[in-house]
Scaffold this motif. Structure first.
Motif, PDB file in Angstrom:
ATOM      1  N   MET A 110     -40.876  40.839 104.157  1.00 16.11           N
ATOM      2  CA  MET A 110     -39.625  41.493 104.001  1.00 16.11           C
ATOM      3  C   MET A 110     -38.748  40.512 102.821  1.00 16.11           C
ATOM      4  SD  MET A 110     -36.200  41.589 103.911  1.00 16.11           S
ATOM      5  CE  MET A 110     -35.337  40.456 105.194  1.00 16.11           C
ATOM      6  N   SER A 111     -38.399  41.066 101.825  1.00 14.19           N
ATOM      7  CA  SER A 111     -37.698  40.206 100.745  1.00 14.19           C
ATOM      8  C   SER A 111     -36.587  41.048 100.115  1.00 14.19           C
ATOM      9  CB  SER A 111     -38.506  39.801  99.752  1.00 14.19           C
ATOM     10  OG  SER A 111     -38.074  38.778  98.818  1.00 14.19           O
ATOM     11  N   ASP A 112     -35.466  40.227 100.097  1.00 11.69           N
ATOM     12  CA  ASP A 112     -34.222  40.863  99.411  1.00 11.69           C
ATOM     13  C   ASP A 112     -33.533  39.721  98.424  1.00 11.69           C
ATOM     14  OD1 ASP A 112     -32.901  39.256 101.253  1.00 11.69           O
ATOM     15  OD2 ASP A 112     -32.240  41.046 102.448  1.00 11.69           O
ATOM     16  N   ASP A 113     -32.266  40.124  98.234  1.00 11.15           N
ATOM     17  CA  ASP A 113     -31.588  39.032  97.524  1.00 11.15           C
ATOM     18  C   ASP A 113     -31.148  37.988  98.138  1.00 11.15           C
ATOM     19  OD1 ASP A 113     -31.842  41.066  95.272  1.00 11.15           O
ATOM     20  OD2 ASP A 113     -29.754  42.018  95.755  1.00 11.15           O
ATOM     21  N   VAL A 114     -31.259  37.910  99.411  1.00 13.92           N
ATOM     22  CA  VAL A 114     -30.688  36.792 100.268  1.00 13.92           C
ATOM     23  C   VAL A 114     -32.096  36.004 100.615  1.00 13.92           C
ATOM     24  CG1 VAL A 114     -29.675  36.012 102.257  1.00 13.92           C
ATOM     25  CG2 VAL A 114     -28.949  37.978 100.852  1.00 13.92           C
ATOM     26  N   MET A 115     -32.914  36.465 101.317  1.00 17.01           N
ATOM     27  CA  MET A 115     -34.192  35.571 101.634  1.00 17.01           C
ATOM     28  C   MET A 115     -35.412  36.265 101.942  1.00 17.01           C
ATOM     29  SD  MET A 115     -33.205  35.259 105.790  1.00 17.01           S
ATOM     30  CE  MET A 115     -32.764  36.685 106.718  1.00 17.01           C
ATOM     31  N   PRO A 127     -33.201  24.462  95.911  1.00 18.80           N
ATOM     32  CA  PRO A 127     -33.973  25.622  96.843  1.00 18.80           C
ATOM     33  C   PRO A 127     -33.434  25.993  98.010  1.00 18.80           C
ATOM     34  CG  PRO A 127     -35.329  23.315  96.306  1.00 18.80           C
ATOM     35  CD  PRO A 127     -33.777  23.298  95.860  1.00 18.80           C
ATOM     36  N   GLY A 128     -33.882  27.071  98.555  1.00 19.66           N
ATOM     37  CA  GLY A 128     -33.238  27.811  99.761  1.00 19.66           C
ATOM     38  C   GLY A 128     -33.934  27.024 100.902  1.00 19.66           C
ATOM     39  N   PRO A 129     -33.044  26.465 102.078  1.00 20.90           N
ATOM     40  CA  PRO A 129     -33.734  26.002 103.539  1.00 20.90           C
ATOM     41  C   PRO A 129     -34.487  27.046 104.030  1.00 20.90           C
ATOM     42  CG  PRO A 129     -31.351  26.575 103.699  1.00 20.90           C
ATOM     43  CD  PRO A 129     -31.676  27.019 102.043  1.00 20.90           C
ATOM     44  N   VAL A 130     -35.329  26.742 105.186  1.00 22.29           N
ATOM     45  CA  VAL A 130     -36.094  27.453 105.841  1.00 22.29           C
ATOM     46  C   VAL A 130     -35.640  27.376 106.969  1.00 22.29           C
ATOM     47  CG1 VAL A 130     -38.555  27.608 106.831  1.00 22.29           C
ATOM     48  CG2 VAL A 130     -38.096  26.852 104.362  1.00 22.29           C
ATOM     49  N   GLY A 136     -47.938  19.543 107.498  1.00 22.52           N
ATOM     50  CA  GLY A 136     -48.070  20.861 106.764  1.00 22.52           C
ATOM     51  C   GLY A 136     -47.809  20.467 105.204  1.00 22.52           C
ATOM     52  N   ASP A 137     -48.023  21.398 104.474  1.00 21.92           N
ATOM     53  CA  ASP A 137     -47.560  21.589 103.190  1.00 21.92           C
ATOM     54  C   ASP A 137     -46.526  22.316 102.751  1.00 21.92           C
ATOM     55  OD1 ASP A 137     -48.611  23.952 103.394  1.00 21.92           O
ATOM     56  OD2 ASP A 137     -50.575  23.854 102.180  1.00 21.92           O
ATOM     57  N   GLU A 138     -45.552  22.682 103.656  1.00 19.61           N
ATOM     58  CA  GLU A 138     -44.401  23.505 103.435  1.00 19.61           C
ATOM     59  C   GLU A 138     -42.972  22.723 103.818  1.00 19.61           C
ATOM     60  OE1 GLU A 138     -44.185  26.236 101.680  1.00 19.61           O
ATOM     61  OE2 GLU A 138     -46.480  26.929 101.623  1.00 19.61           O
ATOM     62  N   GLU A 139     -42.005  23.379 102.963  1.00 19.35           N
ATOM     63  CA  GLU A 139     -40.702  22.463 103.427  1.00 19.35           C
ATOM     64  C   GLU A 139     -40.511  22.421 104.677  1.00 19.35           C
ATOM     65  OE1 GLU A 139     -35.968  22.666 102.072  1.00 19.35           O
ATOM     66  OE2 GLU A 139     -37.489  24.225 101.358  1.00 19.35           O
ATOM     67  N   LEU A 140     -39.875  21.559 105.386  1.00 21.12           N
ATOM     68  CA  LEU A 140     -39.751  21.438 107.128  1.00 21.12           C
ATOM     69  C   LEU A 140     -38.528  22.240 107.118  1.00 21.12           C
ATOM     70  CD1 LEU A 140     -40.083  17.530 107.678  1.00 21.12           C
ATOM     71  CD2 LEU A 140     -41.674  19.482 108.197  1.00 21.12           C
ATOM     72  N   PRO A 141     -38.349  22.804 108.187  1.00 21.05           N
ATOM     73  CA  PRO A 141     -37.229  23.890 108.593  1.00 21.05           C
ATOM     74  C   PRO A 141     -35.958  22.946 108.761  1.00 21.05           C
ATOM     75  CG  PRO A 141     -38.788  23.806 110.624  1.00 21.05           C
ATOM     76  CD  PRO A 141     -39.504  22.997 109.117  1.00 21.05           C
ATOM     77  N   LEU A 146     -25.818  27.693 107.775  1.00 17.20           N
ATOM     78  CA  LEU A 146     -26.976  27.514 107.015  1.00 17.20           C
ATOM     79  C   LEU A 146     -26.640  27.362 105.656  1.00 17.20           C
ATOM     80  CD1 LEU A 146     -30.028  26.894 107.840  1.00 17.20           C
ATOM     81  CD2 LEU A 146     -30.402  29.530 107.122  1.00 17.20           C
ATOM     82  N   PHE A 147     -26.101  26.384 105.327  1.00 14.49           N
ATOM     83  CA  PHE A 147     -25.448  26.207 103.813  1.00 14.49           C
ATOM     84  C   PHE A 147     -26.928  25.577 103.084  1.00 14.49           C
ATOM     85  CE2 PHE A 147     -21.377  27.106 104.298  1.00 14.49           C
ATOM     86  CZ  PHE A 147     -20.921  26.257 105.263  1.00 14.49           C
TER      87      PHE A 147
END
Length: 605
Positions: A68-73, A221-224, A252-257, A348-349
């Motif tokens: 699911m994807s929208d303008d927010v996340m 970049p947006g946080p996870v 892993g190879d992705e950003e830490l949450p 969650l800024f």
């Protein structure tokens, strides 16, 4: 709110879904999308036996669809399976002698029964096409077997081995436009500034073509954040070894949450395998735990009002239990581990703002402050003194010995829609120290029970010997699933055997509870926790076994006679008259709009 994400098909997770959808419909939301287990579609279809969604479109999006994807996340659904331990038995039916809930009870040709005597089960007038289930099969919508009529009759088995986790990543925050630098370079305000802010080249009136790079800061970049449910020990291994979530850990190879939300029981969260898995998210990731250790408290306004009433008559208006977990009563959690609290907020800024917890909205009960405010009202103290004298005089002149039982406790007297200070229907009749009868149980009944009894709620639940459901309207029974689950847990906690409980209900309720049991989860039916009796069968008994169950009910509750009486409110509405072994009469009546004869309950004690 347009998107709802479910982690599994358990009443703990989906019990409020019907009420939430009705609320969204009432405020004008045209469409809601529900993500998670495929059986969410079956759940919504079952809800339509007693709820109406004519003005809102419900779209069920199973976990195997694209993110699911929208303008927010963007949200990725991660299916996780444990070894399947669920039993797939046949449909639930009332005890022998009663018809199956799905049996056709309409008059047959040649039948002597008149139409007015026939208990026909009516379906919702809302077309089932208002609920859609989407899948990767593009031919689904055109397949005959998936037409609305066949969809309504479709039966799938529950899948208690499936939970859905969610990996969520906020969209990047656009870089700030450097206005001062632009002005210094002769770029005046105009439509071209908007193009530069979007990252596009812009042509100025003087013909210059401006590249946006020097005038726009890089995107942030947006946080996870990740939502995980691990409901039992069987799920620990599948959760902790999931390869998709592992990409967001240190190896892993992705950003830490920024934060991981755990719907995980305290016992499971303490398991060393689970704790080792948590450490792999790194030292800077926050962890929020939502489980039985979550701190709860009563609604502040309700508790304050009850405190004021308590000073008038403490027996009739006992103080509500403060069920907030006291400081120091639980072991401390490691750094960055937080227990959930009522109205606790996590902001969650983006990365250029501090991530922080906000506890400013957490309700704090202060009964003394509430009472102090009442005494500050003009004339309150004199009125209170006069009221207490009146009550004392009335009790002094009453020479009759007042028995302790029956005791009637109202958990809700509202109608249709719950409110902050008046819950929907739920009435507990305590027949003796160890026996009670629950009359209806609208949404939130267990919460009301917990606020009233506090730590003693397990004993109250264990004492419920019978539940009587007057009719199929949601405000009279949507809270019963929670009552059933909590009663089973209470008996286990108290170390008592799982005693069967009588459940007296109209035919449509049996169909609903059977559908839920088949498609969502076992709520005790498979374990013979209930003795089911159809309301209409309590006046005419077709065989000896049914009569035996009825006689057992009367004997266990001390009734000489029990009779169910239909009333004009909704199809299969009933009231019941009950005769006890003494000489006192108690009448409990629930007034319902449009009901010529409101459902009532008569006890002669």
């Amino acid at each position: 709110m347009e998107d709802i994400f479910l982690t599994r098909m358990s009443w703990t997770n989906v019990g409020g879904l019907g009420g939430m959808t009705l609320t969204l419909q009432s405020i004008g939301v045209p469409e809601v999308r529900v993500y998670g287990p495929p059986n969410a579609e079956d759940f919504y279809q079952a809800l339509k036996d007693f709820t109406y969604f004519p003005k809102i479109k419900v779209r069920v999006k199973p976990y195997h669809l694209s993110p699911m994807s929208d303008d927010v996340m963007t949200v990725w659904q991660v299916p996780i399976r444990a070894p399947d331990t669920s039993s797939h038995g046949g449909g639930l039916s009332p005890r022998a002698g009663s018809r199956s809930p799905d049996h056709d009870l309409s008059p047959k040709a040649g039948s002597s029964r008149s139409p007015s005597q026939s208990p026909v089960v009516r379906r919702s007038s809302c077309d089932v096409s208002d609920i859609d289930s989407e899948s990767d099969d593009s031919s689904r919508s055109s397949s005959p077997r998936n037409s609305p009529k066949s969809k309504r009759r479709k039966t799938s088995q529950r899948d208690e081995s499936l939970v859905i986790s969610y990996i969520c990543k906020l969209k990047p925050k656009k870089g700030r436009f450097l206005t001062e630098k632009a002005l210094m370079d002769g770029i005046k305000p105009g439509v071209w500034v908007g193009e530069l802010k979007k990252g596009n080249q812009a042509t100025l009136p003087d013909g210059r073509v401006i590249d946006p790079t020097p005038y726009v800061e890089p995107d942030t970049p947006g946080p996870v954040f990740i939502v995980v449910e691990c409901p039992g020990e069987d799920f620990i291994e599948p959760v902790t070894t999931n390869s998709q979530i592992a990409k967001y850990q240190e190896d892993g190879d992705e950003e830490l949450p920024a934060i991981v939300v755990h719907f995980t029981p305290a016992g499971v969260a303490k398991d060393t395998r689970y704790q080792d898995w948590i450490t792999r998210f790194g030292p800077n990731t926050e962890h929020l735990f939502l489980n039985e250790d979550t701190q709860t408290t009563s609604h502040e306004g309700t508790a304050s009002l009850q405190a004021c009433l308590n000073i008038i008559q403490p027996t009739v208006f006992p103080l509500l239990a403060d069920n907030a977990i006291k400081p120091g009563s639980l072991p401390p959690l490691p750094h960055k581990h937080v227990r959930g609290e009522c109205l606790l907020t996590y902001w969650l800024f983006h990365r250029d703002h501090p991530l922080q917890w906000d506890r400013s909205s957490i309700p704090l009960l202060d009964n003394e402050e509430a009472v102090k405010g009442a005494f500050a009202l003009p004339g309150f103290e004199d009125s209170l003194k006069e009221m207490k004298e009146t009550i004392a005089t009335a009790f002094a002149s009453d020479t009759a010995a007042s028995p302790s039982y029956p005791e009637v406790v109202f958990f809700g007297t509202g109608s249709s829609i719950p409110s902050k200070r008046r819950n929907v229907t739920g009435i507990l009749v305590q027949l003796s120290e160890s026996e009670s009868l629950l009359l209806d149980g609208g949404e939130g009944t267990f919460g009301q029970m917990y606020r009233h009894y506090g730590a003693d709620v397990d004993r109250v639940l264990a004492n419920i010997k019978c539940v009587f459901i007057s009719h199929i309207h949601a405000d009279h029974h949507l809270g019963l699933m929670k009552i059933f689950q909590e009663r089973r847990r209470a008996l286990q906690t108290l170390g008592e055997p799982q005693q069967p409980m009588y459940l007296i209900a109209p035919l449509p309720f049996m169909s609903w509870i059977n559908h839920y049991r088949l498609n969502c989860e076992n709520i005790g039916m498979d374990n013979k926790d209930f003795i089911l009796l159809l309301s209409k069968d309590l006046s005419v008994f077709s065989n000896e076994e049914q009569n035996q169950e009825f006689n057992s009910l009367k004997k266990n509750l001390g009734f000489k006679q029990l009779q169910v009486v239909p009333v004009l409110h909704v199809c299969c509405s009933v009231c019941s008259s009950r005769l006890y072994q003494s000489s006192m009469s108690v009448v409990v009546s629930s007034v319902a709009p449009g009901c010529i004869s409101p459902p009532c309950l008569l006890f002669c004690l």
